[in-house]
Design an enzyme around this catalytic site. Structure first.
Site, PDB file in Angstrom:
ATOM      1  N   ASP A 114       0.873  -1.178   0.000  1.00 33.06           N
ATOM      2  CA  ASP A 114       0.000   0.000   0.000  1.00 33.06           C
ATOM      3  C   ASP A 114       0.908   1.226   0.000  1.00 33.06           C
ATOM      4  OD1 ASP A 114      -2.379  -1.447   0.103  1.00 33.06           O
ATOM      5  OD2 ASP A 114      -2.318  -1.574   2.279  1.00 33.06           O
ATOM      6  N   ASP A 167     -13.488  -2.697  -2.251  1.00 30.93           N
ATOM      7  CA  ASP A 167     -13.329  -2.399  -0.831  1.00 30.93           C
ATOM      8  C   ASP A 167     -14.693  -2.591  -0.180  1.00 30.93           C
ATOM      9  OD1 ASP A 167     -10.653  -1.815  -1.049  1.00 30.93           O
ATOM     10  OD2 ASP A 167     -10.979   0.333  -1.350  1.00 30.93           O
TER      11      ASP A 167
END
Length: 251
Positions: A11, A130
């Site tokens: 990330d 998500d």
């Protein structure tokens, strides 16, 4: 039976690898090139690079960073965050990515999934979801999980595959970074509903978590960050334990 894949995730924010809990309280973890190389050399099946604030902040894609990372890799490499057009994807693939992952852009313009599949082949197109729980259902979120849509994860996954997505990266926001186990209910619901591979993400903290997700769902792969960033496990050591538990992996 196909071998299950283990995929470390980078990330990235402002050129650095970060990690938080449920997408909050991000902390610096290290250099993406160094970490990507380390994971590739220690048994990762694939690597995933996600610019986690690209859609929220309308950031440009860091093509040069992707190119630098790809030069040190010999495994498949998926890149997501800020890809908004066929040209963005083309530049990313030319920079060294093997696949591109879309989240917010695909929801905003679903036809983009079809355009990408037609241009590059659906094997290059990953839909990133998500997922956030509300009551008994899991719903799609966008803009780094800051906005919730009224569409369930299963509904959107089925539609996206019909439009051209060749793989689903399913990240459960509620368990992201918590290290308490994958969200098995939504992982199984999505993987049972689509005909393409599903990557489980969000919550891995132990070998048992990986065993559970592979035994109790139809996920083809598991993505994790914290368990590798901490140095407690490498992809190789994890796969050795999974093999001992009867989970077929690439050793």
């Amino acid at each position: 039976m196909l071998a299950k894949r283990i995929i470390p995730c980078l990330d990235v924010q402002d050129g650095r690898v970060v990690k938080g809990v449920c997408f909050e309280d991000l902390r610096d973890v290290g250099d993406p090139v160094a970490l990507g190389t380390k994971y590739a050399e220690s048994g990762a099946d694939e690597l995933c690079f996600l610019n986690i604030t690209a859609s929220r902040n309308d950031e440009a894609i860091t093509f040069e960073l992707v190119r630098e990372i790809s030069r040190s890799l010999f495994i498949p490499f998926t890149v997501g965050g800020g890809i908004r057009s066929v040209e963005d994807a083309r530049r990313m693939l030319r920079a060294g990515a093997d696949k591109v992952a879309l989240n917010t852009a695909a929801l905003t313009a679903p036809l983009l999934l079809t355009e990408l599949a037609d241009e590059f082949g659906r094997q290059c197109v990953v839909l990133s979801i998500d997922a956030r729980r509300s009551g008994n259902e899991w719903y799609v979120t966008t803009h780094s999980a800051t906005r919730t849509r009224g569409q369930t994860c299963v509904e959107w996954a089925v539609e996206a595959v019909e439009r051209g997505a060749g793989e689903i990266l399913l990240n459960a926001i509620d368990t992201d970074g918590v290290c308490g186990g994958f969200s098995l209910d939504v992982t199984q619901a999505v993987s049972a509903a689509v005909s393409v591979p599903v990557i489980a993400s969000g919550g891995a903290g132990s070998v048992e978590d990986f065993v559970d997700v592979f035994r109790k769902t139809e996920a083809s792969a598991a993505l994790a960050a914290s368990i590798f960033h901490s140095g407690e496990w490498t992809p190789d050591s994890l796969k050795l334990r999974l093999g001992a538990e009867g989970i077929e992996v690439r050793l």
